[in-house]
Design an enzyme around this catalytic site. Structure first.
Site, mmCIF file in Angstrom:
data_model
loop_
_atom_site.group_PDB
_atom_site.id
_atom_site.type_symbol
_atom_site.label_atom_id
_atom_site.label_comp_id
_atom_site.label_asym_id
_atom_site.label_seq_id
_atom_site.Cartn_x
_atom_site.Cartn_y
_atom_site.Cartn_z
ATOM 1 N N LYS A 213 -13.982 -8.334 -4.675
ATOM 2 C CA LYS A 213 -14.779 -9.032 -3.146
ATOM 3 C C LYS A 213 -14.078 -7.542 -1.704
ATOM 4 O O LYS A 213 -12.214 -7.316 -1.640
ATOM 5 C CB LYS A 213 -14.862 -9.566 -2.957
ATOM 6 C CG LYS A 213 -15.568 -10.162 -1.656
ATOM 7 C CD LYS A 213 -16.783 -10.333 -1.891
ATOM 8 C CE LYS A 213 -17.969 -10.273 -0.431
ATOM 9 N NZ LYS A 213 -19.098 -10.753 -1.459
ATOM 10 N N LYS A 249 1.924 0.208 9.561
ATOM 11 C CA LYS A 249 2.199 -0.827 10.320
ATOM 12 C C LYS A 249 2.603 -0.270 11.639
ATOM 13 O O LYS A 249 3.566 1.246 11.498
ATOM 14 C CB LYS A 249 3.257 -1.750 9.918
ATOM 15 C CG LYS A 249 2.804 -1.988 7.881
ATOM 16 C CD LYS A 249 4.016 -2.957 8.197
ATOM 17 C CE LYS A 249 2.732 -3.871 6.226
ATOM 18 N NZ LYS A 249 4.164 -4.015 5.582
ATOM 19 N N ARG A 303 10.698 -4.601 -2.859
ATOM 20 C CA ARG A 303 11.868 -3.707 -2.109
ATOM 21 C C ARG A 303 11.900 -4.585 -1.227
ATOM 22 O O ARG A 303 11.273 -5.733 -0.139
ATOM 23 C CB ARG A 303 11.057 -2.517 -1.690
ATOM 24 C CG ARG A 303 10.360 -2.258 -0.480
ATOM 25 C CD ARG A 303 9.421 -1.095 -0.298
ATOM 26 N NE ARG A 303 8.385 -1.226 0.970
ATOM 27 C CZ ARG A 303 7.689 -1.068 0.720
ATOM 28 N NH1 ARG A 303 7.078 -0.985 -0.672
ATOM 29 N NH2 ARG A 303 6.360 -1.708 1.498
#
Ligand code: MV4
Length: 463
Positions: A213, A249, A303
């Site tokens: 979805k 990010k 990690r």
């Protein structure tokens, strides 16, 4: 934290080879030295030129600037580990950190890989296998089968109808935003499958696809876990990493704001249980999409992550030292991690890049000034006169603040940003200043599309 119980008291290794560069190599070195272990650095030719001016002896040069010939060259890293007499290798993040073959090669050579068992890396590297493992462990996943798609378009359309449009087709070998395609109706299915499959075959050497979805406006919230090899597994907080551009990010925070404590506790407990089931060891991150008050697992990172400091600040743990402890064969006492997060932390990733165009900005830093003070942490490898090489990612520093409340942490970050100065190259500092003055970001409600939406509006024009 209570006194650590030395389960074995034996050291498996005295010296760690740090198979990475930049700020994370410094971060790992600090943890090794704090624990009275030796640390050996490696460097490509591009990095060695910088390091030799500062360090006596300096790092072991393992090859040319190009990462595939140095930091990604398993034989060169292994040779350096052997030559240095190190007993363990810390891979940092990126490079060889999630390479199961490398982890195995080290173990075969009698060296400790500071990370999870190769088997766990392998499962999580296959996003379909990862999802199936999580479904089995009771971790809430995005709706969609934990099975590969076939080339039968009719069957695939039925799968999509069952899930309900829009759906997303993802490559099992992908992750981090590579190899995905959103499909909004049945007319688009056949092409989406064949194009994504060809991309997957070419990019990952792995043609398997799966379907989920498609969530339109989720937040990216991740849970940090920590495990020893005796089945003790804990979750040590969550982070919001929604503020990103092209899957990179930009700002992270802990805890993720506005999450119900009971829901977080239940989700974290599921993550820890999943770790026990797959025999996980070390640190790991469960990535979730968070939408309408619910969590949906998407991927697990095996990690240490770039943004680990915001969890360290709010959970009161040193995650790198914990990695080293469990790699030595020590135990984790779950009770000592059973406490609420303390305060709020933010991290700004400071990149050597143009704040408007995002073009890389390598070159000589003529002056680097960072803030100091209560609640301020700077993880960096740069200094006055440091030359940022053009060969690697553009991360030059992480500015981390920690304060009792989110509001105070925002104020502290604004002040810390104002006191940061990097001359000689372009950085994204102006972008961070804008972000910490953006009312929606300040409100703590932004989704994964927010930053790109702002940038389209000219957020950073003539910054
Ligand atoms: C999704 C999604 C919406 N629905 N999966 C992108 C990176 C990879 N880790 C997974 N990604 C996404 N998966 C479903 N079912 C939206 C994204 C996504 C995204 C996720 C996290 C952070 C930023 C993102 C930016 C664009 C898309």
């Amino acid at each position: 934290m209570s006194e650590r119980k030395m389960a074995r008291g034996l050291r498996r290794f005295d010296t760690v080879l740090i198979a990475n560069r930049g700020e994370i190599a410094e971060r790992v070195k600090r943890a090794c030295l704090a624990m009275n272990m030796g640390a050996v650095a490696i460097a490509s030719e591009a990095d060695a030129a910088e390091a030799s001016a500062l360090e006596d002896g300096g790092p072991l040069c393992i090859g040319p600037a190009t990462a595939s010939k140095s930091y990604l060259n398993q034989a060169a890293v292994l040779l350096a580990a052997r030559a240095s007499g190190a007993g363990a290798v810390h891979p940092g993040y990126g490079f060889l950190s999630e390479n199961a073959d490398f982890a195995e090669a080290l173990e075969r050579a009698g060296l400790v890989f500071i990370g999870p068992p190769a088997s766990a890396i392998r499962i999580m590297g296959d996003k379909i296998a990862a999802k199936r493992a999580m479904q089995q462990a009771g971790v809430p996943c995005v709706p969609g089968p934990g099975e590969p798609l076939t080339d039968d378009v009719e069957v695939t359309c039925r799968v999509a109808e069952e899930i309900g449009y829009p759906v997303i087709i993802k490559a099992a070998g992908g992750g981090g935003g590579r190899g995905m395609r959103v499909v909004r109706n049945s007319a688009e299915i056949a092409d989406a499958v064949s194009i994504t499959r060809e991309e997957a075959r070419r990019a990952f050497g792995k043609p398997e696809l799966y379907m989920e979805k498609f969530l339109e406006k989720p937040r990216h919230v991740e849970f940090q876990v920590l495990c020893d090899e005796y089945g003790n597994a804990v979750w040590v907080g969550h982070r919001d990493c929604s503020l990103q551009r092209r899957h990179q990010k930009v700002v992270e925070e802990a805890p993720a704001p506005g999450i119900d404590a009971a829901l977080a506790a239940a989700t974290g407990a599921r993550c820890a249980e999943a770790c026990r089931q797959i025999g996980y060891r070390g640190v790991g991150t469960f990535e979730f999409l968070y939408e309408n008050g619910a969590f949906f697992f998407i991927e697990m990172n095996t990690r240490l992550q770039v943004e680990h400091p915001v969890t360290e600040a709010t959970a009161g743990v040193d995650l790198v030292q914990e990695q080293l402890w469990v790699a030595q064969g020590e135990t984790i006492d779950p009770a000592s991690f059973d406490r609420p997060a303390s305060g709020h932390a933010f991290e700004c990733r400071i990149n050597a890049e143009d704040p408007e165009t995002f073009a890389a900005s390598p070159g000589r830093i003529t002056l680097a000034r960072f803030p100091v003070g209560t609640g301020i942490r700077v993880d960096t490898h740069v200094h006055d006169g440091y030359r940022v090489p053009a060969y690697y990612d553009s991360l030059i520093a992480k500015l981390i603040v920690h304060a009792p409340t989110r509001t105070e942490a925002i104020l502290l970050m604004r002040k810390a940003l104002a006191e940061t100065r990097i001359d000689g190259i372009s950085t994204n500092l102006p972008l961070h200043v804008k972000i910490f003055n953006d009312p929606d970001f300040v409100a703590g409600t932004v989704d994964i599309h927010h930053l790109e939406k702002r940038l389209k509006e000219g957020f950073c024009a003539n910054a």
